[in-house]
Design a protein around this motif. Structure first.
Motif, mmCIF file in Angstrom:
data_model
loop_
_atom_site.group_PDB
_atom_site.id
_atom_site.type_symbol
_atom_site.label_atom_id
_atom_site.label_comp_id
_atom_site.label_asym_id
_atom_site.label_seq_id
_atom_site.Cartn_x
_atom_site.Cartn_y
_atom_site.Cartn_z
ATOM 1 N N GLY A 19 2.719 -65.311 48.383
ATOM 2 C CA GLY A 19 1.982 -66.534 48.149
ATOM 3 C C GLY A 19 0.914 -66.159 47.045
ATOM 4 N N SER A 20 0.156 -67.318 46.578
ATOM 5 C CA SER A 20 -0.997 -67.050 45.537
ATOM 6 C C SER A 20 -2.006 -68.141 46.020
ATOM 7 C CB SER A 20 -0.440 -67.086 44.290
ATOM 8 O OG SER A 20 -0.138 -68.538 43.997
ATOM 9 N N VAL A 24 1.023 -71.801 44.888
ATOM 10 C CA VAL A 24 2.375 -71.480 44.537
ATOM 11 C C VAL A 24 2.963 -70.040 45.128
ATOM 12 C CG1 VAL A 24 3.913 -70.482 42.584
ATOM 13 C CG2 VAL A 24 2.267 -71.930 41.980
ATOM 14 N N ARG A 25 4.130 -70.413 45.739
ATOM 15 C CA ARG A 25 4.788 -69.325 46.718
ATOM 16 C C ARG A 25 6.055 -69.147 46.167
ATOM 17 N NH1 ARG A 25 4.866 -73.888 50.439
ATOM 18 N NH2 ARG A 25 3.875 -74.732 48.385
ATOM 19 N N SER A 178 2.118 -68.961 52.764
ATOM 20 C CA SER A 178 1.567 -70.097 53.823
ATOM 21 C C SER A 178 1.304 -71.611 52.965
ATOM 22 C CB SER A 178 0.647 -69.633 54.738
ATOM 23 O OG SER A 178 0.462 -70.667 55.592
ATOM 24 N N PRO A 179 1.893 -72.641 53.222
ATOM 25 C CA PRO A 179 2.670 -72.896 54.171
ATOM 26 C C PRO A 179 4.262 -72.542 54.047
ATOM 27 C CG PRO A 179 2.168 -74.826 53.025
ATOM 28 C CD PRO A 179 1.177 -74.074 52.626
ATOM 29 N N GLU A 180 4.954 -72.207 54.931
ATOM 30 C CA GLU A 180 6.224 -71.864 54.795
ATOM 31 C C GLU A 180 7.020 -72.875 53.730
ATOM 32 O OE1 GLU A 180 10.448 -71.805 54.674
ATOM 33 O OE2 GLU A 180 9.446 -73.673 56.147
ATOM 34 N N PRO A 181 7.589 -72.197 52.544
ATOM 35 C CA PRO A 181 8.026 -73.186 51.369
ATOM 36 C C PRO A 181 8.995 -74.016 51.755
ATOM 37 C CG PRO A 181 8.870 -70.904 51.128
ATOM 38 C CD PRO A 181 7.915 -70.691 52.136
ATOM 39 N N GLY A 182 10.070 -73.739 52.764
ATOM 40 C CA GLY A 182 10.963 -74.935 53.100
ATOM 41 C C GLY A 182 12.182 -74.849 52.198
ATOM 42 N N PHE A 183 12.558 -73.666 51.794
ATOM 43 C CA PHE A 183 13.972 -73.567 51.228
ATOM 44 C C PHE A 183 14.855 -73.629 52.240
ATOM 45 C CE2 PHE A 183 10.924 -70.702 48.426
ATOM 46 C CZ PHE A 183 10.897 -71.823 47.403
ATOM 47 N N ARG A 191 3.156 -62.272 55.543
ATOM 48 C CA ARG A 191 2.312 -61.313 54.670
ATOM 49 C C ARG A 191 3.318 -60.970 53.632
ATOM 50 N NH1 ARG A 191 1.422 -55.200 56.745
ATOM 51 N NH2 ARG A 191 0.431 -54.286 54.998
ATOM 52 N N PRO A 192 2.811 -61.106 52.386
ATOM 53 C CA PRO A 192 3.653 -60.792 51.103
ATOM 54 C C PRO A 192 4.169 -59.385 51.368
ATOM 55 C CG PRO A 192 1.392 -61.464 50.573
ATOM 56 C CD PRO A 192 1.415 -61.542 51.997
#
Length: 205
Positions: A19-20, A24-25, A178-183, A191-192
């Motif tokens: 995440g950033s 943007v994730r 975070s939040p979970e990106p939902g792909f 944790r990255p």
């Protein structure tokens, strides 16, 4: 009662999830062995929740988009190099990811014999544990178009730092996913990190 006939395809490689501070994730995949050959790609979620697939070919885009959910698909040159530092380059995305030491999870994963660790049966066993220990992570589940997926992790390392751009705009500092990106039905750990894995995709025959 006849069982449903399926075929299985295996993808072996590594995925980096980050995440950033911009919101943007990004999930970057480096697949050294797959039915589509060796390739790299990325799934990107903007702060507004717009989900983008960056794929190096139409064949890869078609397969991934049929398995995961996106609002936009971009087919463009996509390259990932380096090991201790991943250098990600495409017209849309640039990233430099510093990869650290093996985590406690990575040490546990390395203790499991590889043949067992990469089997769909083992993914079924570990799924309830993954749900408890790693928020948003699942090791098996239903994907798009009647497909099922099994995520067999074999190693795990922390991402220590990251910098880059999306469409020319700076991503900012490294942050949790975070939040979970939902792909799809599962996410990378909050944790990255970089996870080595074998993904088995079960398709209706």
């Amino acid at each position: 009662m006849r069982s449903r006939r399926t075929t299985r395809q295996r993808f072996e490689g590594r995925i980096a999830g980050m995440g950033s501070s911009s919101g943007v994730r990004v999930v970057v995949g480096r697949w050294g062995g797959s039915p589509l050959g060796a390739f790299a790609d990325a799934m990107v979620a903007t702060p507004e929740g717009h989900r983008i697939l960056l794929a190096p070919s139409q064949e890869v885009a078609d397969f991934v988009a049929a398995t995961y959910s996106f609002d936009e698909v971009r087919i463009e040159p996509f390259d990932v190099t380096g090991d201790a530092t991943w250098q990600v380059r495409s017209p849309s995305l640039t990233l430099a990811l510093a990869v650290g030491r093996r985590t406690w999870l990575g040490r546990l994963l390395r203790m499991v014999p590889r043949r067992l660790a990469t089997s769909p049966a083992w993914c079924t066993v570990t799924d309830p544990v993954a749900r408890v220990l790693l928020r948003g992570v699942r090791t098996r589940g239903s994907a798009g178009n009647g497909r099922r997926e099994f995520y067999a992790a074999t190693d795990h390392r922390a991402v220590l730092s990251a910098s880059g751009t999306l469409d020319g705009a700076p991503l900012g500092a490294l942050a949790p996913v975070s939040p979970e990106p939902g792909f799809g039905f599962s996410s990378t750990p909050p944790r990255p990190s970089v996870t080595s894995l074998v993904t088995t995709v079960e398709l209706p025959a």
